[in-house]
Scaffold this motif. Structure first.
Motif, PDB file in Angstrom:
ATOM      1  N   ALA A 278       0.857  -1.180   0.000  1.00 43.91           N
ATOM      2  CA  ALA A 278       0.000   0.000   0.000  1.00 43.91           C
ATOM      3  C   ALA A 278       0.897   1.235   0.000  1.00 43.91           C
ATOM      4  CB  ALA A 278      -0.906   0.006   1.220  1.00 43.91           C
ATOM      5  N   ASP A 279       0.777   2.068  -1.025  1.00 38.56           N
ATOM      6  CA  ASP A 279       1.488   3.342  -1.057  1.00 38.56           C
ATOM      7  C   ASP A 279       0.581   4.360  -0.371  1.00 38.56           C
ATOM      8  OD1 ASP A 279       3.707   2.362  -2.505  1.00 38.56           O
ATOM      9  OD2 ASP A 279       2.598   2.582  -4.382  1.00 38.56           O
ATOM     10  N   VAL A 280       0.948   4.723   0.862  1.00 36.12           N
ATOM     11  CA  VAL A 280       0.127   5.602   1.686  1.00 36.12           C
ATOM     12  C   VAL A 280       0.768   6.986   1.701  1.00 36.12           C
ATOM     13  CG1 VAL A 280      -0.877   5.962   3.968  1.00 36.12           C
ATOM     14  CG2 VAL A 280      -0.518   3.632   3.115  1.00 36.12           C
ATOM     15  N   THR A 281       0.033   7.976   1.218  1.00 42.14           N
ATOM     16  CA  THR A 281       0.535   9.346   1.204  1.00 42.14           C
ATOM     17  C   THR A 281      -0.166  10.139   2.289  1.00 42.14           C
ATOM     18  OG1 THR A 281       0.953   9.215  -1.166  1.00 42.14           O
ATOM     19  CG2 THR A 281       0.858  11.418  -0.213  1.00 42.14           C
ATOM     20  N   THR A 282       0.632  10.736   3.172  1.00 43.50           N
ATOM     21  CA  THR A 282       0.108  11.609   4.219  1.00 43.50           C
ATOM     22  C   THR A 282       0.515  13.033   3.891  1.00 43.50           C
ATOM     23  OG1 THR A 282       2.060  11.219   5.607  1.00 43.50           O
ATOM     24  CG2 THR A 282       0.120   9.854   6.019  1.00 43.50           C
ATOM     25  N   LYS A 283      -0.317  13.972   4.337  1.00 42.79           N
ATOM     26  CA  LYS A 283      -0.083  15.367   3.989  1.00 42.79           C
ATOM     27  C   LYS A 283      -0.354  16.266   5.183  1.00 42.79           C
ATOM     28  CE  LYS A 283      -1.209  18.682   0.406  1.00 42.79           C
ATOM     29  NZ  LYS A 283      -1.863  18.926  -0.859  1.00 42.79           N
ATOM     30  N   GLU A 284       0.477  17.297   5.309  1.00 45.30           N
ATOM     31  CA  GLU A 284       0.259  18.347   6.302  1.00 45.30           C
ATOM     32  C   GLU A 284       0.756  19.639   5.680  1.00 45.30           C
ATOM     33  OE1 GLU A 284       0.725  18.692  10.990  1.00 45.30           O
ATOM     34  OE2 GLU A 284       2.646  18.414   9.973  1.00 45.30           O
TER      35      GLU A 284
END
Length: 118
Positions: free
Chosen positions: A96-102
């Motif tokens: 799973a390529d999980v992209t988190t953003k802030e």
């Protein structure tokens, strides 16, 4: 000797120009920290042993902006929670390529798990 000093000075300037800034270093550390907070979960569907339900658990404070799955059989999917039915039994590596953003900062972590389908 002057040539060696000149070459040394050019190398130092080039190194300082192309090396990571403090911000880049912090972003690398943050992305590594994010990967620790992500878990790939799965469960077998009760009615069909070839159907696997996948989910991502995220314990961080950033926003999960996307999840792209690779099921190990040549197919893929998207979303925090997905189901996939395998055509045949076997062992598959799921990613799973999980992209988190802030704000404007993004990190992509790619947890993997070996799944055996009966």
């Amino acid at each position: 000797m002057k040539k060696i000093k000149r070459i040394f000075a050019v190398v130092i300037i080039a190194f300082l120009s192309f090396s990571c800034s403090k911000h880049d270093d912090e972003e690398i550390v943050d992305c590594f920290g994010e990967s620790i907070l992500i878990q790939l979960k799965h469960s077998v569907d009760g009615a069909n042993s070839k159907k696997i339900n996948y989910s991502i658990e995220y314990a961080g404070t950033k926003t999960v902006s996307s999840v792209k799955w690779t099921f190990g059989d040549g197919t893929s999917g998207e979303g925090m929670n997905v189901s996939h039915t395998y055509a045949a039994a076997g062992t598959f590596e799921v990613k799973a390529d999980v992209t988190t953003k802030e704000g404007s900062s993004e990190c992509t972590s790619s947890p993997k798990k070996s799944i055996t389908v009966n």
